[in-house]
Write a protein that holds these residues in place. Structure first.
Motif, PDB file in Angstrom:
ATOM      1  N   ARG A   1      34.845 -57.697 -44.552  1.00  0.00           N
ATOM      2  CA  ARG A   1      33.672 -56.887 -44.850  1.00  0.00           C
ATOM      3  C   ARG A   1      33.995 -55.593 -45.596  1.00  0.00           C
ATOM      4  O   ARG A   1      33.364 -55.279 -46.605  1.00  0.00           O
ATOM      5  N   ASP A   2      34.980 -54.833 -45.105  1.00  0.00           N
ATOM      6  CA  ASP A   2      35.143 -53.469 -45.622  1.00  0.00           C
ATOM      7  C   ASP A   2      35.748 -53.426 -47.014  1.00  0.00           C
ATOM      8  O   ASP A   2      35.455 -52.529 -47.796  1.00  0.00           O
ATOM      9  N   THR A   3      36.617 -54.401 -47.324  1.00  0.00           N
ATOM     10  CA  THR A   3      37.315 -54.356 -48.610  1.00  0.00           C
ATOM     11  C   THR A   3      36.885 -55.470 -49.552  1.00  0.00           C
ATOM     12  O   THR A   3      37.173 -55.407 -50.747  1.00  0.00           O
TER      13      THR A   3
ATOM     14  N   LEU B   1      30.928 -51.329 -38.764  1.00  0.00           N
ATOM     15  CA  LEU B   1      31.026 -51.269 -37.296  1.00  0.00           C
ATOM     16  C   LEU B   1      32.398 -51.741 -36.849  1.00  0.00           C
ATOM     17  O   LEU B   1      32.976 -52.657 -37.443  1.00  0.00           O
ATOM     18  N   ASP B   2      32.888 -51.142 -35.781  1.00  0.00           N
ATOM     19  CA  ASP B   2      34.118 -51.637 -35.190  1.00  0.00           C
ATOM     20  C   ASP B   2      33.875 -53.107 -34.777  1.00  0.00           C
ATOM     21  O   ASP B   2      32.841 -53.416 -34.166  1.00  0.00           O
ATOM     22  N   PRO B   3      34.816 -54.026 -35.099  1.00  0.00           N
ATOM     23  CA  PRO B   3      34.594 -55.442 -34.761  1.00  0.00           C
ATOM     24  C   PRO B   3      34.266 -55.661 -33.283  1.00  0.00           C
ATOM     25  O   PRO B   3      33.555 -56.608 -32.929  1.00  0.00           O
ATOM     26  N   SER B   4      34.752 -54.783 -32.410  1.00  0.00           N
ATOM     27  CA  SER B   4      34.507 -54.992 -30.975  1.00  0.00           C
ATOM     28  C   SER B   4      33.033 -54.840 -30.613  1.00  0.00           C
ATOM     29  O   SER B   4      32.613 -55.295 -29.548  1.00  0.00           O
ATOM     30  N   ILE B   5      32.232 -54.186 -31.470  1.00  0.00           N
ATOM     31  CA  ILE B   5      30.811 -54.021 -31.125  1.00  0.00           C
ATOM     32  C   ILE B   5      29.859 -54.627 -32.157  1.00  0.00           C
ATOM     33  O   ILE B   5      28.646 -54.589 -31.970  1.00  0.00           O
ATOM     34  N   ALA B   6      30.393 -55.182 -33.243  1.00  0.00           N
ATOM     35  CA  ALA B   6      29.514 -55.750 -34.281  1.00  0.00           C
ATOM     36  C   ALA B   6      28.621 -56.832 -33.670  1.00  0.00           C
ATOM     37  O   ALA B   6      29.081 -57.611 -32.834  1.00  0.00           O
ATOM     38  N   PRO B   7      27.334 -56.906 -34.075  1.00  0.00           N
ATOM     39  CA  PRO B   7      26.435 -57.918 -33.498  1.00  0.00           C
ATOM     40  C   PRO B   7      26.984 -59.333 -33.653  1.00  0.00           C
ATOM     41  O   PRO B   7      26.925 -60.123 -32.730  1.00  0.00           O
ATOM     42  N   TYR B   8      27.489 -59.659 -34.844  1.00  0.00           N
ATOM     43  CA  TYR B   8      28.164 -60.945 -35.041  1.00  0.00           C
ATOM     44  C   TYR B   8      29.618 -60.663 -35.386  1.00  0.00           C
ATOM     45  O   TYR B   8      29.901 -59.861 -36.273  1.00  0.00           O
ATOM     46  N   ILE B   9      30.525 -61.371 -34.743  1.00  0.00           N
ATOM     47  CA  ILE B   9      31.939 -61.185 -35.073  1.00  0.00           C
ATOM     48  C   ILE B   9      32.262 -61.904 -36.388  1.00  0.00           C
ATOM     49  O   ILE B   9      33.121 -61.474 -37.154  1.00  0.00           O
ATOM     50  N   ALA B  10      31.538 -63.013 -36.660  1.00  0.00           N
ATOM     51  CA  ALA B  10      31.801 -63.755 -37.906  1.00  0.00           C
ATOM     52  C   ALA B  10      30.552 -64.511 -38.324  1.00  0.00           C
ATOM     53  O   ALA B  10      29.653 -64.751 -37.511  1.00  0.00           O
ATOM     54  N   CYS B  11      30.517 -64.849 -39.606  1.00  0.00           N
ATOM     55  CA  CYS B  11      29.440 -65.701 -40.110  1.00  0.00           C
ATOM     56  C   CYS B  11      30.086 -66.895 -40.816  1.00  0.00           C
ATOM     57  O   CYS B  11      31.013 -66.723 -41.604  1.00  0.00           O
ATOM     58  N   VAL B  12      29.603 -68.082 -40.512  1.00  0.00           N
ATOM     59  CA  VAL B  12      30.165 -69.302 -41.113  1.00  0.00           C
ATOM     60  C   VAL B  12      29.135 -69.872 -42.087  1.00  0.00           C
ATOM     61  O   VAL B  12      27.944 -69.903 -41.777  1.00  0.00           O
ATOM     62  N   SER B  13      29.602 -70.309 -43.256  1.00  0.00           N
ATOM     63  CA  SER B  13      28.655 -70.961 -44.168  1.00  0.00           C
ATOM     64  C   SER B  13      29.356 -71.988 -45.052  1.00  0.00           C
ATOM     65  O   SER B  13      30.549 -71.857 -45.347  1.00  0.00           O
ATOM     66  N   PRO B  14      28.607 -73.009 -45.473  1.00  0.00           N
ATOM     67  CA  PRO B  14      29.149 -73.967 -46.443  1.00  0.00           C
ATOM     68  C   PRO B  14      29.008 -73.373 -47.840  1.00  0.00           C
ATOM     69  O   PRO B  14      28.037 -72.655 -48.101  1.00  0.00           O
TER      70      PRO B  14
ATOM     71  N   ARG C   1      24.931 -64.047 -49.384  1.00  0.00           N
ATOM     72  CA  ARG C   1      25.227 -64.125 -47.940  1.00  0.00           C
ATOM     73  C   ARG C   1      26.169 -63.001 -47.539  1.00  0.00           C
ATOM     74  O   ARG C   1      25.994 -62.372 -46.498  1.00  0.00           O
ATOM     75  N   TYR C   2      27.179 -62.744 -48.373  1.00  0.00           N
ATOM     76  CA  TYR C   2      28.105 -61.639 -48.069  1.00  0.00           C
ATOM     77  C   TYR C   2      27.335 -60.325 -47.931  1.00  0.00           C
ATOM     78  O   TYR C   2      27.564 -59.548 -47.011  1.00  0.00           O
ATOM     79  N   ARG C   3      26.429 -60.070 -48.868  1.00  0.00           N
ATOM     80  CA  ARG C   3      25.679 -58.799 -48.836  1.00  0.00           C
ATOM     81  C   ARG C   3      24.840 -58.706 -47.563  1.00  0.00           C
ATOM     82  O   ARG C   3      24.729 -57.647 -46.963  1.00  0.00           O
ATOM     83  N   ARG C   4      24.230 -59.853 -47.197  1.00  0.00           N
ATOM     84  CA  ARG C   4      23.403 -59.837 -45.977  1.00  0.00           C
ATOM     85  C   ARG C   4      24.254 -59.547 -44.744  1.00  0.00           C
ATOM     86  O   ARG C   4      23.869 -58.778 -43.864  1.00  0.00           O
ATOM     87  N   GLN C   5      25.432 -60.144 -44.699  1.00  0.00           N
ATOM     88  CA  GLN C   5      26.296 -59.929 -43.529  1.00  0.00           C
ATOM     89  C   GLN C   5      26.888 -58.527 -43.544  1.00  0.00           C
ATOM     90  O   GLN C   5      27.063 -57.914 -42.492  1.00  0.00           O
ATOM     91  N   ASP C   6      27.180 -57.997 -44.753  1.00  0.00           N
ATOM     92  CA  ASP C   6      27.670 -56.608 -44.845  1.00  0.00           C
ATOM     93  C   ASP C   6      26.660 -55.662 -44.212  1.00  0.00           C
ATOM     94  O   ASP C   6      27.005 -54.743 -43.486  1.00  0.00           O
ATOM     95  N   GLU C   7      25.395 -55.919 -44.536  1.00  0.00           N
ATOM     96  CA  GLU C   7      24.334 -55.014 -44.102  1.00  0.00           C
ATOM     97  C   GLU C   7      24.156 -54.997 -42.590  1.00  0.00           C
ATOM     98  O   GLU C   7      23.633 -54.032 -42.023  1.00  0.00           O
ATOM     99  N   ILE C   8      24.568 -56.064 -41.912  1.00  0.00           N
ATOM    100  CA  ILE C   8      24.454 -56.065 -40.442  1.00  0.00           C
ATOM    101  C   ILE C   8      25.816 -55.899 -39.782  1.00  0.00           C
ATOM    102  O   ILE C   8      25.947 -55.989 -38.564  1.00  0.00           O
ATOM    103  N   GLY C   9      26.840 -55.653 -40.598  1.00  0.00           N
ATOM    104  CA  GLY C   9      28.137 -55.250 -40.035  1.00  0.00           C
ATOM    105  C   GLY C   9      29.045 -56.385 -39.599  1.00  0.00           C
ATOM    106  O   GLY C   9      29.985 -56.165 -38.822  1.00  0.00           O
ATOM    107  N   THR C  10      28.821 -57.631 -40.101  1.00  0.00           N
ATOM    108  CA  THR C  10      29.683 -58.755 -39.683  1.00  0.00           C
ATOM    109  C   THR C  10      31.070 -58.603 -40.314  1.00  0.00           C
ATOM    110  O   THR C  10      31.194 -58.604 -41.543  1.00  0.00           O
TER     111      THR C  10
END
Ligand code: ATP
Length: 476
Positions: free
Chosen positions: A456-458, A367-380, A417-426
């Motif tokens: 996400r893309d690369t 997704l284009d970052p301007s419309i992605a549901p989450y712009i970023a995901c933070v994790s420890p 976590r990366y895979r989960r965020q990829d799947e929702i377009g973060t």
């Protein structure tokens, strides 16, 4: 910047089954009233769907209102005086051709079935015309459910949904309709806008509103619903000054879709062959859904029909008086009407990829970052280390206060976590590790107060200082 071993498939691999499953699994869309077995043609947007929908609508508002010189927003009530739907022609002519399988009672929308076997037909044809076409092609049409070819003759079925608002007699004789289309609210407020905002012609009015239709065969997920939202603009121009503005509006609308990240090769124009009598021209923008090209927006050159009808039925003078030369006329209208959920679906289909990243198959929404549901995901990096969790929470709250739509995830390992965020377009995953906090033995002091950002893309990763995170994300 380091990069995971990337082998990206060029082709989007969306099928409706995959999109529907992802939407449900990841909280984009839920079937309406699901615990009661659902309600055909009605869907609910979950947390991620809400964010994506909101971002699409904000982008639309930005393009039709804030980037324009002379447009006004409104938000009209859904219920309207029933005469509105007489004036607009909906009580008489807002109907689709219906036939029913005589064996299992499945209802079909005949114009769409004819189109699917490449016979030109549309809902504006008379009952007689469409019956002739249907009869000529009956041998090629069979019931989806039971396979029978035995169908009833075609009848026109009115799509307006009735309510008993304000009727305490239970007679049902004076229904107040739910809106069959959202744009009537704009025509009804044209005079209010003229009287209160004193716009110079040409000017526009924009609105997002709900529409309800008794669709004969709700299908293709969000594409054909019984309750949906339309984002509409009506542009009021001097009589006969429609052609150039119409072209500019068409170009503008097409470009908006590409600004959302939709690939231009997945869209096309379709001009209406069978124009309603008052229309000067009509074009649809179609998107190449998994089942083929289908309409996402109609852009119509409607002459002075709508205001003339409302003037006749309401007996209120709807002429525009030019303050410069006192010229008096009924403005002509150029309309754009977009189904918000159809665009939502098109955006998902366009962004859906399955690729091989670092030797692992993944599903990713580009997704284009301007419309992605989450712009970023933070994790420890590790969820059982308090100092990592504390810093991750601080970074998360800092970004959330700035951007709003930011996720926090400490479940499973970082790869998952990366895979989960990829799947929702973060677009960006931010990881807090021991280098960030400077705790532990084997840390690089130069990296203190920096985090890893993974793209996400690369799959590429880089280190950015916490102080620069906000401007880094904004810059992207
Ligand atoms: P269709 O031919 O697909 O029924 P339409 O020509 O009746 O569509 P319009 O009345 O022009 O559609 O409505 C404008 C826009 O509203 C459409 O381009 C579409 O994006 C959206 N829309 C119409 N009907 C539905 C529906 N049942 N569900 C979701 N969106 C819809």
């Amino acid at each position: 910047m380091s990069q995971e071993n990337t082998k990206i498939d060029k082709e989007s691999t969306a099928t409706m089954e995959k999109i529907i499953s992802l939407c449900k699994r990841r909280g984009f869309i839920y079937p309406g009233s699901e615990i009661y077995g659902g309600l055909a043609g009605v869907y609910d947007f979950g947390p991620l769907g809400f964010e994506l929908l909101k971002n699409i609508k904000n982008s639309w508002w930005n393009s039709v209102l804030y980037q324009k010189e002379n447009y006004f927003p409104i938000d009209s009530g859904m219920f309207k005086n029933p005469i509105v739907w007489e004036a607009s022609g909906h009580t008489q002519g807002f109907s689709d051709p219906l036939s029913e399988c005589r064996v299992c009672n499945t209802r079909i929308r005949v114009d769409k079935i004819l189109e699917s076997i490449h016979v030109t037909a549309d809902e504006k044809m008379s009952e007689e015309e469409i019956n002739i076409l249907f009869d000529q092609n009956r041998d090629k049409i069979k019931c989806d459910k039971c396979g029978s070819k035995d169908f009833t003759p075609v009848k026109k079925f009115n799509l307006l949904v009735k309510s008993n608002l304000g009727d305490f007699t239970s007679s049902g004789s004076d229904p107040v309709y739910l809106p069959g289309e959202a744009c009537q609210g704009i025509y009804l407020n044209y005079k209010n806008i003229v009287d209160t905002m004193h716009p110079k012609i040409p000017f526009g009015i924009a609105q997002i509103g709900k529409a309800f239709r008794n669709e004969i065969a709700p299908r293709n997920f969000l594409f054909r619903q019984r309750e949906f939202e339309q984002a509409d603009t009506q542009f009021f121009v001097k009589p006969n000054e429609n052609k150039q503005a119409y072209k500019e509006i068409r170009d503008d609308r097409f470009n908006w879709y590409t600004s959302l990240g939709i690939k231009p090769e997945n869209m096309r124009w379709k001009q209406h062959e069978n124009l309603v009598f008052y229309a000067s021209d009509a074009w649809d923008i179609e998107y190449n859904f998994p089942w083929g090209f289908d309409e996402i927006e109609g852009i119509h050159d409607r002459t002075n029909y709508d205001l003339t009808q409302h003037m006749e039925f309401s007996k209120v003078d709807l002429h525009y008086i030019d303050s410069g030369n006192n010229e008096k006329y009924i403005p002509w209208i150029l309309e754009t009407s977009m189904g918000v959920a159809r665009v939502f679906l098109a955006v998902l289909c366009d962004a859906y990829y399955e690729d091989d990243l670092g030797g692992e198959l993944r599903t990713v929404l580009k997704l284009d970052p301007s419309i992605a549901p989450y712009i970023a995901c933070v994790s420890p990096l590790l969820k059982n280390k308090q100092e990592l969790k504390d810093t991750a929470r601080d970074v998360f709250m800092m970004l959330k206060k700035e951007f709003g739509n930011v996720a926090y995830d400490d479940n499973g390992n970082v790869g998952k976590r990366y895979r989960r965020q990829d799947e929702i377009g973060t677009p960006y995953c931010i990881v807090i590790d021991f280098d960030t906090t400077g705790s532990g033995t084997d840390v690089n002091p130069d990296l203190k107060n920096t985090v890893t950002i993974r793209h996400r893309d690369t799959g590429a990763q880089e280190r950015v200082s916490i102080d620069e995170l906000i401007s880094f994300i904004r810059g992207k």
